[in-house]
Enzyme design. Structure first.
Site, PDB file in Angstrom:
ATOM      1  N   ARG A 237       1.120  -1.062   0.366  1.00 29.08           N
ATOM      2  CA  ARG A 237       0.066  -0.381   0.427  1.00 29.08           C
ATOM      3  C   ARG A 237       1.045   1.453  -0.241  1.00 29.08           C
ATOM      4  O   ARG A 237       1.717   1.362   0.975  1.00 29.08           O
ATOM      5  CB  ARG A 237      -1.174   0.317   1.538  1.00 29.08           C
ATOM      6  CG  ARG A 237      -2.157  -0.620   1.008  1.00 29.08           C
ATOM      7  CD  ARG A 237      -3.217  -0.566   0.250  1.00 29.08           C
ATOM      8  NE  ARG A 237      -4.515  -1.216  -0.222  1.00 29.08           N
ATOM      9  CZ  ARG A 237      -4.466  -2.331  -1.064  1.00 29.08           C
ATOM     10  NH1 ARG A 237      -2.798  -2.425  -1.678  1.00 29.08           N
ATOM     11  NH2 ARG A 237      -5.622  -3.133  -1.075  1.00 29.08           N
ATOM     12  N   GLU A 266      -4.269   7.032  -5.814  1.00 36.35           N
ATOM     13  CA  GLU A 266      -4.086   6.638  -6.989  1.00 36.35           C
ATOM     14  C   GLU A 266      -5.186   6.939  -7.758  1.00 36.35           C
ATOM     15  O   GLU A 266      -6.397   6.735  -6.682  1.00 36.35           O
ATOM     16  CB  GLU A 266      -4.370   5.174  -6.517  1.00 36.35           C
ATOM     17  CG  GLU A 266      -2.974   4.588  -6.061  1.00 36.35           C
ATOM     18  CD  GLU A 266      -2.687   2.884  -5.644  1.00 36.35           C
ATOM     19  OE1 GLU A 266      -3.354   2.387  -6.035  1.00 36.35           O
ATOM     20  OE2 GLU A 266      -1.411   2.479  -5.405  1.00 36.35           O
ATOM     21  N   HIS A 285      -0.442   0.221  -9.900  1.00 40.54           N
ATOM     22  CA  HIS A 285      -1.349  -0.667  -9.175  1.00 40.54           C
ATOM     23  C   HIS A 285      -1.155  -1.797 -10.233  1.00 40.54           C
ATOM     24  O   HIS A 285      -2.845  -2.107 -10.067  1.00 40.54           O
ATOM     25  CB  HIS A 285      -2.386  -0.200  -8.186  1.00 40.54           C
ATOM     26  CG  HIS A 285      -2.870  -1.172  -7.483  1.00 40.54           C
ATOM     27  ND1 HIS A 285      -3.354   0.105  -6.011  1.00 40.54           N
ATOM     28  CD2 HIS A 285      -2.321  -2.263  -6.946  1.00 40.54           C
ATOM     29  CE1 HIS A 285      -3.682  -1.080  -5.297  1.00 40.54           C
ATOM     30  NE2 HIS A 285      -2.966  -2.075  -5.713  1.00 40.54           N
TER      31      HIS A 285
HETATM   32  C1  8YV Z   1      -6.509  -4.922  -6.396  1.00 40.75           C
HETATM   33  C2  8YV Z   1      -5.206  -5.071  -4.214  1.00 40.75           C
HETATM   34  O1  8YV Z   1      -5.874  -3.891  -6.811  1.00 40.75           O
HETATM   35  O2  8YV Z   1      -5.690  -6.972  -3.610  1.00 40.75           O
HETATM   36  C3  8YV Z   1      -5.539  -5.900  -3.147  1.00 40.75           C
HETATM   37  O3  8YV Z   1      -5.364  -5.487  -2.293  1.00 40.75           O
HETATM   38  O4  8YV Z   1      -4.093  -4.349  -3.860  1.00 40.75           O
HETATM   39  C4  8YV Z   1      -5.017  -5.386  -5.437  1.00 40.75           C
HETATM   40  O5  8YV Z   1      -4.829  -7.170  -5.689  1.00 40.75           O
HETATM   41  C5  8YV Z   1      -7.350  -4.814  -4.890  1.00 40.75           C
HETATM   42  O6  8YV Z   1      -8.069  -5.758  -5.961  1.00 40.75           O
HETATM   43  C6  8YV Z   1      -8.372  -4.314  -6.547  1.00 40.75           C
HETATM   44  O7  8YV Z   1      -8.688  -4.939  -7.716  1.00 40.75           O
END
Ligand code: 8YV
Length: 326
Positions: A237, A266, A285
C-alpha cells in the site's frame, strides 16, 4: 425467497450464476457518487455485500440493517470500517490466497527492472540513443547473490523470498511482528530489526498492509539508513512510504532506484515528481492484474460470501478475533 445481496463489481458470468443460485443479486458497477442512492436502497434488504475494496464506511454500513457478511475480492481491507463491522458482529472476508504468486512475480519484475534499468534503457533505445556498446553510464546493478530484505513477511513476502533465494541465490532478511518459521527453514530468511534490514539489504521490498501503525513507516530517516546502492520496492500500500521523502532520496542519490506499484494517491497526480525521475519504475497498481488471478480473486470472494452467509467460517475472516469478543 432467496436472501438478497449487493454485488458492487463486474464478475464473470459463471461466478454471477453461482451467486444467483443462492441469492437474489442486485448488481452495481462500483459505488459512485452517481449510484450511491440506489446502492443504499438495495442495501436496506441485503444480507451480503460483495465487491472489491471500498470505501465501505459507517455511513454505508448504517444503510444495511440486515447485513450478515461482507466479502472483498482483494487482499487489502484498509478501505473498510472493520471496527464498525466487528461491532455489529459482521464478518469481513478477504481473498489474499488467490493473488500471492502473481504479486510476487510483479515484485520480482520491479527488482529486475529497477536494478538493470530495463524501462529507462528500453526508452532510450526507442529514442534512438543506442549508438554503440552500452556506455558505462548505462550500467546497472546485479541482482543475483545480493541481499533482499522483506518488510512485512506475509504470504506475498514468502513467495518473494522463494523467488529471490531459490532463483537468484539471494540471502533474505525480514522484518515482521512474528517469526516466520517457513521462511527461515525453506529460504534461510533471517529476522532482524527494521534498521538492520535497511542498512544491510541491497533490495528493500515493502509489502505491508496500510494501518495507523504502518503509515509512513519508511521515510527520510529510513532512506538515510539504506545503502546508496540500495533499491526500494513497494507493492503493498502506497501510504506506507513517505512519497515526498522517497522523491528526495531518489533525486539526491541517498538511494539508487525504486520500483513502485502503489502510491500515496491512486491514480497518481499527472505532475507527480516520481514521473520526472529516470531511476524509478512506476507501474499503475497491477500487482494482481492478470486475467486468471483477477478471476481467482472473484471466485474466492464468491465462495467466501457463501461460506459466511451459511453461518460457517474460514481462514479468510479478517476480523475473526474481534467477532469473538463482541
Ligand atoms: C487490487 C490489491 O488492486 O488485493 C489488493 O488489496 O491491492 C490489488 O490486488 C485490488 O484488489 C483492486 O482490484
Amino acid at each position: 425467497m432467496k436472501p438478497s445481496i449487493v454485488l458492487y463489481k463486474k464478475i464473470s458470468a459463471d461466478l454471477l450464476k453461482r451467486l444467483e443460485q443462492h441469492y437474489s443479486v442486485v448488481q452495481f458497477n462500483g459505488i459512485t457518487a452517481e449510484n450511491r442512492t440506489q446502492v443504499y436502497e438495495a442495501l436496506e434488504q441485503a444480507e451480503g455485500l460483495i465487491g472489491s475494496g471500498g470505501p465501505i464506511n459507517k455511513e454505508l454500513i448504517d444503510h444495511a440493517p440486515r447485513l450478515r457478511a461482507v466479502s472483498t475480492a482483494s487482499a487489502g481491507f484498509d478501505s473498510f470500517d472493520v471496527a464498525e463491522l466487528s461491532r455489529r458482529g459482521i464478518p469481513l472476508l478477504n481473498a489474499p490466497a488467490a493473488l500471492t504468486d502473481t504479486v510476487a512475480d510483479l515484485v520480482f519484475s520491479l527488482v529486475l527492472a529497477a536494478s538493470r534499468r530495463v524501462v529507462e534503457l528500453s526508452n532510450r533505445t526507442k529514442a534512438g540513443e543506442w549508438d554503440g556498446n552500452a556506455p558505462a553510464d548505462w550500467f546497472g546493478l546485479d541482482v543475483h547473490h545480493k541481499t533482499l530484505g522483506i518488510v512485512g513477511m506475509g504470504r506475498i513476502g514468502l513467495a518473494v523470498a522463494q523467488r529471490a533465494n531459490l532463483g537468484f541465490d539471494m540471502p533474505i532478511l525480514y522484518n515482521a511482528r512474528s517469526q516466520h518459521a517457513e521462511a527461515e527453514e525453506r529460504f534461510g530468511a533471517r529476522k532482524c530489526s527494521l534498521d538492520t534490514l535497511l542498512a544491510e539489504s541491497d533490495f528493500v521490498v515493502v509489502i505491508l498492509p496500510l494501518s495507523d501503525q504502518t503509515f509512513h513507516i519508511i521515510g527520510k530517516e529510513q532512506f538515510a539508513k539504506m545503502k546508496s546502492t540500495g533499491i526500494l520496492i513497494s507493492a503493498g500500500r502506497g501510504p506506507v512510504i513517505d512519497e515526498q521523502a522517497l522523491i528526495e532520496a531518489l533525486k539526491d542519490g541517498t538511494i539508487y532506484a525504486a520500483g513502485l506499484d502503489v502510491y500515496e494517491k491512486e491514480p497518481m497526480a499527472k505532475d507527480s515528481g516520481l514521473l520526472k525521475l529516470d531511476n524509478v519504475v512506476t507501474l499503475p497498481h497491477i500487482g494482481s492484474a492478470t486475467a486468471q488471478t483477477r478471476y481467482d480473486m472473484d471466485a474466492l470472494a464468491v465462495e467466501n460470501l457463501i461460506t459466511a452467509l451459511s453461518g460457517e467460517t474460514n481462514e479468510f475472516v479478517v476480523n475473526a478475533k474481534d467477532l469473538k469478543k463482541s
